[in-house]
Design a protein around this motif. Sequence first.
Motif, PDB file in Angstrom:
ATOM      1  N   ILE A 197       0.833  -1.204   0.000  1.00 50.03           N
ATOM      2  CA  ILE A 197       0.000   0.000   0.000  1.00 50.03           C
ATOM      3  C   ILE A 197       0.868   1.256   0.000  1.00 50.03           C
ATOM      4  O   ILE A 197       0.617   2.209  -0.744  1.00 50.03           O
ATOM      5  CB  ILE A 197      -0.971  -0.011   1.194  1.00 50.03           C
ATOM      6  CG1 ILE A 197      -2.016  -1.115   0.990  1.00 50.03           C
ATOM      7  CG2 ILE A 197      -1.640   1.350   1.373  1.00 50.03           C
ATOM      8  CD1 ILE A 197      -2.876  -1.397   2.198  1.00 50.03           C
ATOM      9  N   GLN A 198       1.915   1.260   0.812  1.00 44.78           N
ATOM     10  CA  GLN A 198       2.806   2.413   0.852  1.00 44.78           C
ATOM     11  C   GLN A 198       3.500   2.619  -0.493  1.00 44.78           C
ATOM     12  O   GLN A 198       3.683   3.758  -0.957  1.00 44.78           O
ATOM     13  CB  GLN A 198       3.851   2.245   1.959  1.00 44.78           C
ATOM     14  CG  GLN A 198       4.723   3.477   2.178  1.00 44.78           C
ATOM     15  CD  GLN A 198       3.903   4.727   2.466  1.00 44.78           C
ATOM     16  OE1 GLN A 198       3.067   4.738   3.362  1.00 44.78           O
ATOM     17  NE2 GLN A 198       4.140   5.789   1.694  1.00 44.78           N
ATOM     18  N   LEU A 199       3.853   1.522  -1.150  1.00 49.74           N
ATOM     19  CA  LEU A 199       4.482   1.603  -2.463  1.00 49.74           C
ATOM     20  C   LEU A 199       3.524   2.226  -3.481  1.00 49.74           C
ATOM     21  O   LEU A 199       3.923   3.083  -4.286  1.00 49.74           O
ATOM     22  CB  LEU A 199       4.895   0.197  -2.911  1.00 49.74           C
ATOM     23  CG  LEU A 199       5.704   0.061  -4.192  1.00 49.74           C
ATOM     24  CD1 LEU A 199       7.021   0.817  -4.102  1.00 49.74           C
ATOM     25  CD2 LEU A 199       5.959  -1.421  -4.479  1.00 49.74           C
ATOM     26  N   LEU A 200       2.270   1.817  -3.448  1.00 45.91           N
ATOM     27  CA  LEU A 200       1.278   2.403  -4.341  1.00 45.91           C
ATOM     28  C   LEU A 200       1.115   3.899  -4.084  1.00 45.91           C
ATOM     29  O   LEU A 200       1.039   4.702  -5.019  1.00 45.91           O
ATOM     30  CB  LEU A 200      -0.065   1.685  -4.160  1.00 45.91           C
ATOM     31  CG  LEU A 200      -0.135   0.244  -4.668  1.00 45.91           C
ATOM     32  CD1 LEU A 200      -1.381  -0.459  -4.145  1.00 45.91           C
ATOM     33  CD2 LEU A 200      -0.107   0.204  -6.195  1.00 45.91           C
ATOM     34  N   LEU A 201       1.064   4.258  -2.800  1.00 40.70           N
ATOM     35  CA  LEU A 201       0.928   5.670  -2.436  1.00 40.70           C
ATOM     36  C   LEU A 201       2.108   6.499  -2.942  1.00 40.70           C
ATOM     37  O   LEU A 201       1.948   7.648  -3.378  1.00 40.70           O
ATOM     38  CB  LEU A 201       0.814   5.810  -0.918  1.00 40.70           C
ATOM     39  CG  LEU A 201      -0.498   5.328  -0.277  1.00 40.70           C
ATOM     40  CD1 LEU A 201      -0.374   5.290   1.244  1.00 40.70           C
ATOM     41  CD2 LEU A 201      -1.653   6.239  -0.690  1.00 40.70           C
TER      42      LEU A 201
END
Length: 247
Positions: A74-78
């Motif tokens: 999720i952090q990577l997508l953000l």
Amino acid sequence: MPDPQVGRVYLVGAGPGDPGLMTLKGKALLEHADVVIYDALVSPEVLQMIHPQAELIYAGKRAGMHSLSQEEIIQLLLTKVQTHAVVVRLKGGDPFIFGRGGEELLALQGQGISVEVIPGVTAGVAAPAYCGVPLTHRGLSSSVAFVTGHEVIGDYQSQVDWASLAHSVETLVIYMGIQQLPVIVEALLHAGKDRDTPILLVRWGTTPRQERLTGTLETIVATVKAVNFAAPAIIVIGAVVGLAPPP
């Protein structure tokens, strides 16, 4: 709150393996993607559809082996959506069928990120179909349940009511259930499910490696052990399994 985004995240279902089952919309996004974050069950043929200049990031999950945690994904997508126009989260099957796509959607939307979901063909439908097994059939099955056989998903402890499912649904389709098959079979039998109920296991469904194994609730656990039938596989339980033509 992150800085204003540059692009959009697309949660794309890659289908069950056969590249011909990839949706046209999903394929078009792969051909224009700037970044693709993909899972373990995405077939090599689908990965070949990705734009050659796109950044590819593997985020696969296997039993007991995760390259990235869900929080890291999720952090990577953000992070990627701040600097790239088309960020694709490519997931095997369908993003919303035991793919944790719902978690990613809510997390991204909670940060103000624009997200679009592209459904995919789920293995629970496709794998039986490739074996000639209809999940519904007049006179045999008018109800289907898709169930996880995995005891723990993240921090969530599965609460599958096998006793209720044994008699309330005519066809059961179980994902991630091979390791727990003895427990599942015992629970269904304990609830009074007929020992002669047909069961089908499909491994690597829709791909050239597809293998299938049939039996009954009474025989299947011993058969799986005898031939060392392993995951990933879909399990189908119900009278419709008897409609499958010979292999």
